[in-house]
Write a protein that holds these residues in place. Structure first.
Motif, short mmCIF file in Angstrom:
data_model
loop_
_atom_site.label_atom_id
_atom_site.label_comp_id
_atom_site.label_asym_id
_atom_site.label_seq_id
_atom_site.Cartn_x
_atom_site.Cartn_y
_atom_site.Cartn_z
N VAL A 178 28.08 -10.54 9.94
CA VAL A 178 28.65 -10.90 8.64
C VAL A 178 29.38 -9.72 8.00
CG1 VAL A 178 28.00 -11.53 6.27
CG2 VAL A 178 27.17 -12.89 8.19
N THR A 215 39.38 -17.95 4.26
CA THR A 215 38.82 -17.65 2.93
C THR A 215 39.56 -18.47 1.86
OG1 THR A 215 38.22 -15.48 3.69
CG2 THR A 215 38.34 -15.76 1.31
N SER A 232 43.15 -11.38 6.18
CA SER A 232 41.89 -12.12 6.31
C SER A 232 41.41 -12.07 7.76
CB SER A 232 42.10 -13.57 5.89
OG SER A 232 40.95 -14.33 6.13
N GLN A 233 40.16 -11.74 7.94
CA GLN A 233 39.58 -11.80 9.28
C GLN A 233 39.53 -13.24 9.74
OE1 GLN A 233 37.28 -12.59 12.38
NE2 GLN A 233 36.22 -13.08 10.50
N SER A 234 38.88 -14.08 8.94
CA SER A 234 38.60 -15.46 9.37
C SER A 234 39.81 -16.36 9.31
CB SER A 234 37.52 -16.06 8.47
OG SER A 234 37.99 -16.12 7.14
N ALA A 276 27.81 -14.91 3.57
CA ALA A 276 28.32 -15.69 4.70
C ALA A 276 29.57 -15.01 5.21
CB ALA A 276 28.63 -17.11 4.27
N LYS A 277 29.85 -15.22 6.45
CA LYS A 277 31.00 -14.55 7.08
C LYS A 277 32.32 -15.10 6.56
CE LYS A 277 32.78 -11.97 10.34
NZ LYS A 277 32.80 -10.60 9.80
N VAL A 279 34.08 -17.38 3.74
CA VAL A 279 33.79 -17.95 2.41
C VAL A 279 34.83 -19.02 2.10
CG1 VAL A 279 33.41 -17.42 -0.02
CG2 VAL A 279 32.69 -15.81 1.72
N CYS A 326 40.19 -10.48 0.23
CA CYS A 326 38.87 -10.46 -0.39
C CYS A 326 37.98 -9.51 0.43
CB CYS A 326 38.21 -11.84 -0.34
SG CYS A 326 39.16 -13.11 -1.17
N GLY A 327 36.97 -8.97 -0.22
CA GLY A 327 35.95 -8.18 0.47
C GLY A 327 36.56 -7.03 1.26
N THR A 328 36.12 -6.91 2.48
CA THR A 328 36.60 -5.83 3.34
C THR A 328 38.11 -5.93 3.57
OG1 THR A 328 34.49 -5.49 4.43
CG2 THR A 328 36.43 -4.97 5.72
N SER A 329 38.62 -7.14 3.64
CA SER A 329 40.07 -7.29 3.84
C SER A 329 40.85 -6.72 2.66
CB SER A 329 40.43 -8.77 4.04
OG SER A 329 39.82 -9.24 5.22
N SER A 351 31.83 -6.96 8.00
CA SER A 351 33.02 -6.74 8.82
C SER A 351 33.15 -5.27 9.23
CB SER A 351 34.23 -7.17 8.00
OG SER A 351 35.38 -7.10 8.77
C1 G6P Z 1 33.05 -12.48 3.26
C2 G6P Z 1 32.58 -11.63 4.42
C3 G6P Z 1 33.29 -10.28 4.38
C4 G6P Z 1 34.79 -10.46 4.37
C5 G6P Z 1 35.24 -11.38 3.23
C6 G6P Z 1 36.70 -11.78 3.37
O1 G6P Z 1 32.59 -11.94 2.07
O2 G6P Z 1 31.18 -11.44 4.37
O3 G6P Z 1 32.93 -9.52 5.53
O4 G6P Z 1 35.42 -9.22 4.24
O5 G6P Z 1 34.47 -12.58 3.24
O6 G6P Z 1 36.83 -12.56 4.52
P1 G6P Z 1 38.14 -12.71 5.37
O7 G6P Z 1 37.73 -13.59 6.52
O8 G6P Z 1 39.15 -13.37 4.48
O9 G6P Z 1 38.56 -11.37 5.79
#
Ligand code: G6P
Length: 611
Positions: free
Chosen positions: A401, A355, A350-352, A605-606, A608, A303-306, A403
């Motif tokens: 937030v 997600t 995924s960073q976190s 949010a960082k 999600v 998702c997102g940047t990932s 990435s």
């Molecule tokens: C949120 C963050 C983004 C991130 C995305 C996916 O939208 O604000 O910066 O890229 O989630 O998150 P993840 O932790 O799965 O990479």
């Protein structure tokens, strides 16, 4: 999404809660609140940030050695004082904090209301608090059983901590779908959504698994699985230090994280890339490497940047390993009926590692028999635990937030994987391999060089800080960079920005171009260079303003564009790692000049953890 923190021990709870909430604020900042037990439970909560909560609490009694705290990203009910957590049950026996979504909350609420239970807020969390108390009172049971029974009636996701006024020696914590970590101290425990609020007190942590319920007294932790069996807690040592989650002298986390990229990329390939060695060492993939080499298709989800990093992965794997790749938004993939063949491999990025959509997509892929690999930054988070194998990015904690360093580290891992698979398939000669590895080791130094241009990028930002729209263009490897550049700008500065493959511009976006529209073109020297030069001419012919990211010494585009940002020459494969950096800085400076809260952009949010 939402941060939760709790403490039980001999310290005053409030400073632990407030520090923790500040560290977790990147997960949501619509409202904040704490509940502290001292003879009775005192609850303080208000709309706004943790700093607003601190002001709100001035002069009030905040003493107590057991407490829970919450920072909210609103789902059910607008951000206001009443909807802020902690929530208390109707007779005040239970106080809870919750991260996640109770999907059947409306039905549960109606049933409770029919039985005379009164509600204060619009939240799903209050429904849970009232359900626990209702079961507790009707069943004349203890708090733990009431929590368990209530959770058995709940559909949805939760990470929650419960304080029971009748049993003031304990906290009850439970997890399903939303993360929860317990820090183990000396006769004290720290609970939080992730380890960042814990690391300053202890490095020994326990990551709860889905279905786990923990009963925590200051001198004892009892962990039970959903089946009520006692389970032996697995204590893990944290690998990062407190210094890594401070701003380190920078004005914002985002700026610090942009500047950390040379080091974080190096940390990601340290020990894995050795210049004199004809190997790449990805220990987490050893067992699955034969399957990865034989894979007919790779499906990358994120998702997102990932997801943007995943797109770079598509180019890398197709280019270097000749494996066909599809890149999917996890949120779409999970609700389709995707076709997964037995020799396909799914890679979740995924960073976190938390997600919700990515986690759900992983579960779906596993159910369909796929081998699922993870590329993840947060050690011990849910995604690495759900996947069959994987590679950590070693970017260190990313707090801003938006990435930045996580993206470049994800691309670093994807590049290592693609090179390795290409080599094992016999598609990369020894000489090319050596060259690729050598070039890889030069990337951090080249990024350092780009970072020295921060001041000139800041000056450029000053010229365009009042733009209302912008377009980002790129081709090939640089198309995902255009998408990422546009995402950075819109998420932190609130300027509308669109990323497009440069050639597609003439199928629509070109209609938007006028003499007020900055068009950022990522146009370093690669195989589509001539084509993108033509695209720049098309923009200029419509009086568009061109800001081009070009390779050092480029005279052709310099002669056409309104502004150029020069970056060092690099292999196609690594051009993404370099060219994204000026775009990160450009967005950062614009957002700061517009007075935006760069580290905590509105509505975002960082992590999600809701779908
Ligand atoms: C949120 C963050 C983004 C991130 C995305 C996916 O939208 O604000 O910066 O890229 O989630 O998150 P993840 O932790 O799965 O990479």
């Amino acid at each position: 999404m939402c941060g939760i923190v709790a403490y039980i021990g001999d310290r005053e709870a409030l400073p632990v809660l407030i520090n923790g909430l500040k560290r977790l604020e990147y997960r949501g900042y619509d409202s904040a609140g704490v509940a502290i037990l001292n003879k009775e439970v005192n609850i303080y909560k208000c709309k706004g940030k943790v700093s607003d909560l601190e002001q709100f609490m001035e002069g009030k009694d905040k003493t107590g050695k057991i407490g829970i705290g919450h920072t909210r990203w609103a789902t059910h009910g607008e951000p206001n004082d009443v909807n802020a957590h902690p929530h208390q049950s109707y007779h005040g026996k239970f106080t809870i904090i919750h991260n996640g979504i109770i999907e059947n909350y409306a039905r549960l609420r109606t049933r409770l209301e029919e039985r005379g239970v009164k509600f204060q807020s619009e939240t799903d969390t209050e429904v849970l608090a009232n359900l626990i108390e209702y079961i507790y009172e009707q069943g004349k049971t203890d708090a733990e059983l009431a929590v368990r029974l209530a959770l058995s009636k709940v559909i949805g996701a939760y990470g929650l901590v419960v304080l029971c006024a009748d049993e003031p020696d304990k906290l009850i914590a439970a997890r399903k779908g939303s993360p929860l970590v317990i820090g183990v101290g000396n006769e004290e425990y720290f609970l939080a959504s992730d380890a960042t609020p814990i690391v300053e007190y202890t490095k020994s942590v326990i990551y709860l698994n889905d279905g786990d319920v923990a009963i925590i007294r200051k001198e004892q932790l009892i962990l039970k699985t959903s089946g009520q069996d006692m389970s032996v807690p697995k204590v893990t040592e944290l690998t990062f230090d407190i210094g890594e989650i401070d701003k380190g002298g920078y004005e914002h986390f985002m700026l610090k994280e942009i500047f950390e990229q040379p080091r974080s990329i190096e940390d990601t390939f340290r020990g894995r890339v050795r210049p004199d060695d004809l190997e790449l060492h990805l220990g987490g993939l050893y067992q699955v490497m034969p399957k990865l080499v034989e894979a007919k298709r790779i499906i990358i989800i994120g998702c997102g940047t990932s997801w943007h990093a995943g797109l770079v992965g598509e180019y890398l794997f197709e280019d270097l390993a000749r494996t066909s790749v599809e890149v999917e938004y996890a949120s779409e993939f999970r609700y389709r009926n995707p076709i997964i063949n037995k020799d396909d491999i799914v890679i979740a990025i995924s960073q976190s590692g938390e997600t919700a959509d990515t986690l759900a997509a992983i579960k779906l892929a596993k159910e369909q028999g796929a081998l699922v690999l993870g590329i993840c930054n947060v050690v011990g988070s849910s995604i690495p635990r759900e996947t069959d194998a994987g590679v950590y990015t070693h970017a260190g904690p990313e707090i801003g937030v938006a990435s930045t360093k996580a993206f470049t580290c994800q691309v670093t891992v994807l590049a290592m994987m693609a090179i390795l698979v290409g080599k094992k398939k016999g598609l990369i000669s020894e000489e090319r391999f050596k060259n690729l590895i050598h070039e890889f080791t030069l990337v951090p130094g080249k990024i350092e060089k780009i970072l020295t241009k921060a001041d000139s990028i800041k000056k450029l930002a000053a010229l365009y800080k009042d733009a209302t729209n912008s377009l980002y263009l790129g081709r090939g490897y640089l198309f995902p960079v255009a998408l990422e550049g546009a995402l950075k700008l819109k998420e932190i500065s609130y300027i509308h920005a669109e990323g497009y493959p440069a050639a597609e511009m003439k199928h629509g976006p070109i209609a938007l171009i006028d003499d007020k529209m900055p068009v950022v073109v990522v146009a370093t020297k690669d195989s589509s260079y001539e084509k993108i030069v033509s695209n720049i001419q098309e923009v200029k012919a419509r009086n568009g303003i061109v800001i081009a990211v070009v390779t050092e010494g480029d005279t052709v585009i310099s002669g056409m564009a309104d502004h150029v940002i020069e970056i060092p020459d690099a292999e196609n494969v690594y051009a993404t790692l370099l060219s994204v950096v000026p775009l990160q800085l450009f967005s950062y400076y614009i957002a700061v000049m517009r007075g935006c809260n760069v580290d905590q952009p509105r509505n975002l949010a960082k992590s999600v953890t809701v779908e």
